[in-house]
Motif scaffolding. Structure first.
Motif, short mmCIF file in Angstrom:
data_model
loop_
_atom_site.label_atom_id
_atom_site.label_comp_id
_atom_site.label_asym_id
_atom_site.label_seq_id
_atom_site.Cartn_x
_atom_site.Cartn_y
_atom_site.Cartn_z
N ILE A 112 7.16 9.89 1.95
CA ILE A 112 6.46 10.35 0.65
C ILE A 112 6.62 11.81 0.69
CG2 ILE A 112 4.34 10.30 -0.29
CD1 ILE A 112 3.87 7.58 0.74
N SER A 113 6.06 12.39 1.62
CA SER A 113 6.11 14.02 1.62
C SER A 113 7.39 14.82 1.03
CB SER A 113 5.42 14.82 2.69
OG SER A 113 6.65 14.83 3.74
N LEU B 253 0.95 -1.36 0.11
CA LEU B 253 -0.22 0.10 -0.09
C LEU B 253 0.76 1.29 -0.01
CD1 LEU B 253 -2.73 1.54 0.22
CD2 LEU B 253 -2.49 1.07 2.71
N ALA B 254 1.94 1.16 0.72
CA ALA B 254 2.77 2.51 0.79
C ALA B 254 3.31 2.96 -0.63
CB ALA B 254 3.88 2.19 1.74
N PHE B 255 3.75 1.86 -1.60
CA PHE B 255 3.96 2.19 -2.80
C PHE B 255 3.01 2.82 -3.74
CE2 PHE B 255 6.90 -1.06 -1.28
CZ PHE B 255 8.15 -0.65 -1.58
N GLY B 256 1.72 2.25 -3.26
CA GLY B 256 0.58 2.98 -4.05
C GLY B 256 0.43 4.39 -3.61
N LEU B 257 0.54 4.41 -2.31
CA LEU B 257 0.30 5.89 -1.73
C LEU B 257 1.39 6.86 -2.34
CD1 LEU B 257 -0.60 5.12 1.95
CD2 LEU B 257 -1.94 5.75 0.14
N LEU B 258 2.40 6.33 -2.58
CA LEU B 258 3.81 7.21 -3.12
C LEU B 258 3.16 7.73 -4.61
CD1 LEU B 258 6.72 8.50 -3.32
CD2 LEU B 258 7.46 5.99 -3.90
N ALA B 259 2.77 6.64 -5.48
CA ALA B 259 2.52 6.84 -6.65
C ALA B 259 1.36 7.86 -6.78
CB ALA B 259 2.17 5.75 -7.37
N ALA B 260 0.22 7.54 -6.02
CA ALA B 260 -0.73 8.48 -6.01
C ALA B 260 -0.24 10.01 -5.45
CB ALA B 260 -2.07 8.01 -5.04
N ALA B 261 0.39 10.16 -4.42
CA ALA B 261 0.65 11.36 -4.03
C ALA B 261 1.47 12.23 -4.73
CB ALA B 261 1.44 11.19 -2.54
N MET B 262 2.49 11.49 -5.57
CA MET B 262 3.37 12.09 -6.40
C MET B 262 2.71 12.66 -7.56
SD MET B 262 7.18 10.31 -6.31
CE MET B 262 7.89 11.43 -7.25
N TYR C 210 2.58 16.00 -9.76
CA TYR C 210 2.72 16.03 -11.41
C TYR C 210 1.27 16.80 -11.90
CZ TYR C 210 3.44 14.64 -16.19
OH TYR C 210 3.60 14.69 -17.36
N ASN C 211 0.30 16.25 -11.40
CA ASN C 211 -1.00 16.92 -11.99
C ASN C 211 -1.73 17.16 -10.70
OD1 ASN C 211 -2.96 17.48 -13.56
ND2 ASN C 211 -3.72 15.32 -13.81
N ILE C 212 -1.38 18.32 -10.08
CA ILE C 212 -2.32 18.83 -8.83
C ILE C 212 -3.66 18.87 -9.01
CG2 ILE C 212 -2.07 20.51 -7.22
CD1 ILE C 212 0.52 21.33 -7.78
N PHE C 213 -4.37 18.23 -8.37
CA PHE C 213 -5.99 18.17 -8.57
C PHE C 213 -6.53 19.42 -7.50
CE2 PHE C 213 -5.73 15.99 -4.61
CZ PHE C 213 -7.06 15.95 -3.72
N GLU C 214 -5.76 19.57 -6.53
CA GLU C 214 -6.55 20.73 -5.54
C GLU C 214 -5.27 21.33 -4.74
OE1 GLU C 214 -8.02 23.33 -4.12
OE2 GLU C 214 -9.56 22.10 -4.98
N GLN C 215 -4.98 22.85 -5.05
CA GLN C 215 -3.92 23.32 -4.39
C GLN C 215 -4.28 23.44 -2.83
OE1 GLN C 215 -1.22 24.45 -6.19
NE2 GLN C 215 -0.15 24.62 -4.43
N ASN C 216 -5.39 23.64 -2.54
CA ASN C 216 -5.53 23.65 -0.70
C ASN C 216 -5.10 22.18 -0.26
OD1 ASN C 216 -6.37 26.38 -0.45
ND2 ASN C 216 -8.48 25.44 -1.17
N ALA C 217 -5.35 21.26 -1.11
CA ALA C 217 -4.87 19.51 -0.57
C ALA C 217 -3.28 19.79 -0.57
CB ALA C 217 -5.27 18.64 -1.58
N VAL C 218 -2.77 20.31 -1.22
CA VAL C 218 -1.07 20.47 -1.19
C VAL C 218 -0.89 21.26 0.05
CG1 VAL C 218 1.04 21.23 -2.51
CG2 VAL C 218 -0.92 20.30 -3.68
#
Length: 267
Positions: free
Chosen positions: A116-117, A54-63, A68-76
Motif C-alpha cells: 500500500i505504501s 480489509l486490505a483493499f479498503g485500507l488501500l483505498a483509505a490510504a490513497m 489525494y486529499n491529505i488530512f495531515e502532513q505529519n501522518a504522511v
C-alpha cells in the motif's frame, strides 16, 4: 525471439496507458494507479495466502487520505518513516534469513507498509512540489525502465558473476552495474529534455531507482520462491503479473519521495 516480441508489445501497451494517465489530470492519474493497486494487491495476497477484503479498503483509505486529499502532513511523514523501516527489514531478511518472517507471520505489516505504501508514495511523487507535475513521475518511471532494460541487456550479454544466485539466478553483478549506468544515462537525458530539477538531483534519483529498484525485484523474487511460483500472475503476457512489472518502483517509491522531500526542504 517470440518471447521478446510478446514482452515488447505488452510492455509498450503498459507504458502507453501509464503515460496517458499522467498527462490527463491528477484525478485520472489517481484513478489509474488505484486500479493498478487493486490488481497488485490481489496478486500479492494470493502470493502470501491471505484472503482479506480489509486490505483493499485500507488501500483505498490510504490513497485518499494520505495522497489525494491529505488530512495531515505529519501522518504522511510518520507513514514514510515506518514504510522505509519495513522495506529495509525486508531487505535484511532477504539477505540473512532462509524465509522472510514478515512474509509468514506479519502479512498485514507487509501489506500496509510495503504494498500500500508503494502506491501511496508513488502517487505523491508528482505532487512533491505542491502542484501536480506529471513530468516527475514520468521521469521516475523512465529511470526504473532504463535500469531494468540495461540490466537485462548487459547481464545477458556480458554477465558472468552472479549477484544473489540463491534468490535470482539470472541476475549478475555486470547486469546490476549496467542497469545503474542506463539509469544514470536516462537521468542525464531527462535533465536535458524536461527542464525540471538539476542534474545532481536526477542523477541521485537514478542511483536510488537503480539500487532500491533492484532490491525490490530481489525481495519479490524471494517472496515467489517461498510461495513456490514463477510469476505473481498472468495479466501481462511475457511479463507475468502486474506485481512482477511494478515490484521495483513499489519498493523504491518511498525512498524516492523521501529524497524529493529532503531536496524541497533544503531548497
Amino acid at each position: 525471439m517470440k518471447e521478446v516480441i510478446v514482452r515488447s508489445i505488452s510492455g509498450a501497451l503498459y507504458i502507453l496507458i501509464v503515460i496517458f494517465s499522467m498527462f490527463t489530470s491528477r484525478a485520472w492519474f489517481m484513478a489509474l494507479f488505484f486500479i493498478l493497486g487493486i490488481i497488485v494487491m490481489r496478486e500479492f495476497l494470493r502470493l502470501v495466502h491471505l484472503t482479506s477484503y480489509l486490505a483493499f479498503g485500507l488501500l483505498a483509505a490510504a490513497m485518499y487520505f494520505l495522497s489525494y486529499n491529505i488530512f495531515e502532513q505529519n501522518a504522511v511523514l510518520l507513514y514514510l518513516i515506518l514504510s522505509s523501516f519495513v522495506c529495509l527489514f525486508l531487505f535484511k531478511d532477504m539477505l540473512w534469513t532462509s524465509k522472510i518472517p514478515m512474509f509468514e507471520k506479519k502479512k498485514y505489516i507487509t501489506t500496509i507498509f510495503y504494498i500500500i505504501s508503494g502506491f501511496v508514495f508513488l502517487t505523491l511523487i508528482p505532487f512533491s512540489e505542491g502542484v501536480f507535475m506529471p513530468k516527475i513521475i514520468v521521469g521516475v518511471f523512465i529511470l526504473i525502465w532504463s535500469n531494468d532494460t540495461f540490466a537485462y541487456l548487459i547481464g545477458k550479454s556480458f554477465g558472468k558473476h552472479k549477484l544473489l544466485e540463491r534468490i535470482s539466478p539470472k541476475k549478475t553483478i555486470e547486469g546490476f552495474f549496467g542497469g545503474m549506468s542506463g539509469a544514470l544515462l536516462a537521468g542525464f537525458i531527462i535533465f536535458k529534455t524536461m527542464g525540471i530539477y538539476s542534474l545532481p538531483i536526477w542523477l541521485t534519483m537514478a542511483l536510488i531507482a537503480s539500487i532500491f529498484g533492484t532490491i525490490g525485484d530481489l525481495v519479490q523474487s524471494k517472496f515467489k520462491r517461498q510461495a513456490g511460483v514463477k510469476d505473481s500472475g498472468i495479466i501481462m503476457p511475457g511479463h507475468g503479473g502486474l506485481y512482477d512489472r511494478l515490484d521495483s518502483i513499489i519498493y523504491a517509491s518511498p525512498f524516492i519521495y523521501a529524497f524529493l522531500e529532503i531536496v524541497q526542504y533544503v531548497s
